[in-house]
Design an enzyme around this catalytic site. Structure first.
Site, PDB file in Angstrom:
ATOM      1  N   CYS A  94       0.868  -1.168   0.000  1.00 48.92           N
ATOM      2  CA  CYS A  94       0.000   0.000   0.000  1.00 48.92           C
ATOM      3  C   CYS A  94       0.911   1.227   0.000  1.00 48.92           C
ATOM      4  O   CYS A  94       1.917   1.253   0.706  1.00 48.92           O
ATOM      5  CB  CYS A  94      -0.864   0.007   1.256  1.00 48.92           C
ATOM      6  SG  CYS A  94      -1.985   1.404   1.341  1.00 48.92           S
ATOM      7  N   HIS A 200      -8.480   4.359   0.698  1.00 49.00           N
ATOM      8  CA  HIS A 200      -7.807   4.587  -0.583  1.00 49.00           C
ATOM      9  C   HIS A 200      -8.537   5.667  -1.390  1.00 49.00           C
ATOM     10  O   HIS A 200      -9.755   5.787  -1.315  1.00 49.00           O
ATOM     11  CB  HIS A 200      -7.746   3.274  -1.374  1.00 49.00           C
ATOM     12  CG  HIS A 200      -6.789   2.301  -0.747  1.00 49.00           C
ATOM     13  ND1 HIS A 200      -6.857   0.949  -0.954  1.00 49.00           N
ATOM     14  CD2 HIS A 200      -5.761   2.506   0.105  1.00 49.00           C
ATOM     15  CE1 HIS A 200      -5.887   0.361  -0.277  1.00 49.00           C
ATOM     16  NE2 HIS A 200      -5.215   1.281   0.380  1.00 49.00           N
ATOM     17  N   PHE A 201      -7.779   6.439  -2.132  1.00 52.97           N
ATOM     18  CA  PHE A 201      -8.404   7.533  -2.896  1.00 52.97           C
ATOM     19  C   PHE A 201      -7.530   7.988  -4.042  1.00 52.97           C
ATOM     20  O   PHE A 201      -6.331   7.679  -4.091  1.00 52.97           O
ATOM     21  CB  PHE A 201      -8.710   8.730  -1.984  1.00 52.97           C
ATOM     22  CG  PHE A 201      -7.487   9.404  -1.390  1.00 52.97           C
ATOM     23  CD1 PHE A 201      -6.637  10.174  -2.171  1.00 52.97           C
ATOM     24  CD2 PHE A 201      -7.196   9.282  -0.026  1.00 52.97           C
ATOM     25  CE1 PHE A 201      -5.515  10.801  -1.620  1.00 52.97           C
ATOM     26  CE2 PHE A 201      -6.072   9.905   0.531  1.00 52.97           C
ATOM     27  CZ  PHE A 201      -5.240  10.663  -0.270  1.00 52.97           C
ATOM     28  N   THR A 371      -6.751  12.754   5.332  1.00 50.43           N
ATOM     29  CA  THR A 371      -8.090  12.186   5.314  1.00 50.43           C
ATOM     30  C   THR A 371      -8.892  12.934   4.261  1.00 50.43           C
ATOM     31  O   THR A 371      -8.556  14.063   3.928  1.00 50.43           O
ATOM     32  CB  THR A 371      -8.734  12.404   6.693  1.00 50.43           C
ATOM     33  OG1 THR A 371      -7.779  12.042   7.666  1.00 50.43           O
ATOM     34  CG2 THR A 371      -9.969  11.584   6.866  1.00 50.43           C
ATOM     35  N   MET A 372      -9.958  12.316   3.781  1.00 50.36           N
ATOM     36  CA  MET A 372     -10.829  12.975   2.813  1.00 50.36           C
ATOM     37  C   MET A 372     -11.229  14.369   3.306  1.00 50.36           C
ATOM     38  O   MET A 372     -11.753  14.515   4.405  1.00 50.36           O
ATOM     39  CB  MET A 372     -12.069  12.110   2.649  1.00 50.36           C
ATOM     40  CG  MET A 372     -13.090  12.650   1.701  1.00 50.36           C
ATOM     41  SD  MET A 372     -14.428  11.482   1.540  1.00 50.36           S
ATOM     42  CE  MET A 372     -14.628  10.949   3.208  1.00 50.36           C
ATOM     43  N   SER A 376      -2.926  16.978   2.719  1.00 48.47           N
ATOM     44  CA  SER A 376      -1.910  15.939   2.581  1.00 48.47           C
ATOM     45  C   SER A 376      -0.555  16.639   2.585  1.00 48.47           C
ATOM     46  O   SER A 376      -0.491  17.862   2.449  1.00 48.47           O
ATOM     47  CB  SER A 376      -2.094  15.158   1.280  1.00 48.47           C
ATOM     48  OG  SER A 376      -3.308  14.438   1.286  1.00 48.47           O
ATOM     49  N   HIS A 393       3.037   7.843   8.113  1.00 46.21           N
ATOM     50  CA  HIS A 393       2.427   7.524   6.810  1.00 46.21           C
ATOM     51  C   HIS A 393       1.076   8.186   6.591  1.00 46.21           C
ATOM     52  O   HIS A 393       0.540   8.122   5.488  1.00 46.21           O
ATOM     53  CB  HIS A 393       2.290   6.021   6.641  1.00 46.21           C
ATOM     54  CG  HIS A 393       1.012   5.449   7.182  1.00 46.21           C
ATOM     55  ND1 HIS A 393       0.625   5.572   8.496  1.00 46.21           N
ATOM     56  CD2 HIS A 393       0.029   4.742   6.574  1.00 46.21           C
ATOM     57  CE1 HIS A 393      -0.535   4.964   8.659  1.00 46.21           C
ATOM     58  NE2 HIS A 393      -0.922   4.450   7.524  1.00 46.21           N
ATOM     59  N   ALA A 395      -2.713  10.044   8.718  1.00 39.39           N
ATOM     60  CA  ALA A 395      -3.340  10.595   9.914  1.00 39.39           C
ATOM     61  C   ALA A 395      -3.506   9.532  11.005  1.00 39.39           C
ATOM     62  O   ALA A 395      -3.285   9.805  12.180  1.00 39.39           O
ATOM     63  CB  ALA A 395      -4.682  11.206   9.560  1.00 39.39           C
TER      64      ALA A 395
END
Length: 470
Positions: A94, A200-201, A371-372, A376, A393, A395
């Site tokens: 990941c 994931h996004f 997070t959405m 970042s 890596h 939040a």
DNA sequence: ATGTGC
């Protein structure tokens, strides 16, 4: 758990019981409040055969399978050190890839919604099968497992820079496809080039702030610039490999006289048939993860070119769930170590020989997905990092998925994203509150502590313009 | 994280 703050943002858990090394936790008191229980896992990891230095935890530590997420553990390969699938996690390889667009926010604005709608159609996501590539059979899957993003680029789905700016040049050489079981292959076959679900996004972002002009320039980033961040892993293939090898090692452990405080820490020596088998399969999953991100890159590029006439070039691609054989000094001598990073990012310092030539002066780019709907970060490795060249890596969760769904409604989340002008393209709105910012630690606090603790340096802060989610 | 469970 007794914690001694031996210097700012570094807490020590002294050796006790079966611990072979101390625990070292890089955090603030505030961040630790949400992570108390996972410190037990830091202690458990410290008992593993061959572990050297310390059992480390990054500022985003939280509870994981056996090992904490946000954990770093290195074992001495030539002294019977072990490898443990739990030290890598279920989502092998990941990681995060960042692409820089050749435009700024104002230039993209008229085309942003068309880009988001294009991505909505072009990016396969959610649980289960579906990917941008339909493979012509199991042999092609083997080429992906062997060749990683190098294979995808050779097939015309990328450019040379995509390999230069990817960890390991796009592929590791030690993949052993014979150690990837039939179920893992079956699951992997139909998911090549897909995002997955949960945290994931794919985000369209803009650089909101630059902290380090020199590093940002070397990475190809400037204030106001548009970026694309892709966060995904090795889907069902990596998950199945982890499941298969945990079971195998759990059975084999007794033969090596190894006992662990938690069966989820199943492990065998790196230098054993089971250890080599896991590492060979893990490397295959690592290549699958890179190929996955490469093919999503290719899909995103076509959308940006068609809808906005914008080009995307790779800043970097780095995993935060891997074990790697690396050489580091231990008590003054250089040792061959198996460095497990689980929810922790490799952060090579300036001058490291494995860095691309044009980045050697500034250190390795470290990509931190928020997070959405939050920020970042782009960070860089620094000299004397202190945890085998690793940092945080992301939040890190504070709320369980269940708790998040119970306390946050999708209407609240939707209103918040609209208020902030973030164009969301979820596969479905139901279940999205699991990923709401309230369910996570404050990523700004996490990276500030990582920097204060001397693990990395901040380069740039990115904020979302649009998000594609499973 | 995950064909969201053994």
């Amino acid at each position: 758990m007794e914690l001694v703050e031996e210097r700012p943002y570094r807490f020590r858990i002294e050796r006790h019981g079966d611990m072979r090394v101390p625990g070292l936790v890089f955090a603030s008191r505030q961040l630790l409040k949400d992570a108390e229980k996972s410190l037990e896992q830091v202690v458990h990891v410290a008992t593993l055969p061959g572990i050297v230095g310390a059992s480390y935890a990054m500022p985003d530590i939280h509870w994981g399978y056996g090992f904490p997420i946000g954990g770093v553990a290195a074992t001495d390969v030539d002294e019977g050190g072990v490898v443990s699938p739990g030290g890598v996690g279920f989502d092998i390889s990941c990681g995060v890839r960042l692409l820089a667009a050749d435009c700024d926010r104002a230039e993209l604005r008229p085309a942003l919604l068309a880009v988001m709608d294009g991505l909505d159609r072009a990016i396969p996501r959610g649980a289960g099968p579906g990917g941008v590539w339909r493979l012509d059979g199991p042999r092609q899957l083997e080429r992906i497992l062997q060749g990683g993003s190098r294979y995808a680029v050779e097939q015309g789905h990328g450019e040379e820079r995509d390999l230069i700016r990817c960890e390991d040049g796009g592929a590791v050489a030690d993949a052993d496809v014979t150690r990837v079981g039939p179920r893992a292959r079956e699951r992997g076959l139909g998911q090549v080039g897909s995002l997955g679900s949960a945290n994931h996004f794919l985000e369209v972002q803009q650089v909101a702030r630059v902290y380090d002009e020199r590093a940002a320039a070397a990475f190809g980033l400037a204030e106001g610039q548009v970026c694309v961040m892709i966060h995904c892993g090795s889907r069902g293939l990596g998950h199945q490999i982890c499941t298969d090898h945990v079971r195998e090692m759990g059975r084999a452990m007794a033969r090596y006289g190894i006992t662990v405080p938690d069966r989820q820490l199943a492990c065998t020596p790196v230098d054993s048939p089971e250890g080599r088998a896991y590492l060979g399969a893990m490397a295959a999953a690592a290549n699958y993860g890179r190929a996955n991100r490469q093919l999503l890159t290719d899909a995103a590029r076509r959308v940006f070119e068609r809808a906005a006439g914008v080009r995307l070039s790779l800043v970097y691609d780095v995993s935060h769930n891997l074990a790697k054989i690396e050489t580091h000094p231990v008590d003054g001598t250089r040792r061959r170590l198996c460095v497990h990073r689980k929810g922790a990012t490799r952060a090579f310092p300036p001058g490291h020989p494995d860095l691309p030539r044009d980045l050697r002066g500034v250190g390795q780019p470290v990509l931190i997905p928020g997070t959405m709907g939050t920020a970042s970060y782009v960070l860089a490795g620094v000299p004397g990092g202190g945890a085998f060249a690793s940092t945080c890596h992301g939040a890190g969760r504070t709320m369980s998925r269940h708790e998040a769904v119970r306390t946050i409604t999708d209407r609240q989340l939707r209103a918040r994203l609209e208020r902030d002008g973030i164009a969301a393209r979820p596969l479905s709105w139901r279940g999205l509150p699991e990923e709401a910012p309230e369910a996570y630690k404050d990523v700004d606090a996490v990276v500030a502590v990582a920097e204060e603790a001397g693990l990395c340096g901040r380069v740039a802060r990115l904020v979302p313009l649009g998000v594609v989610k499973g």
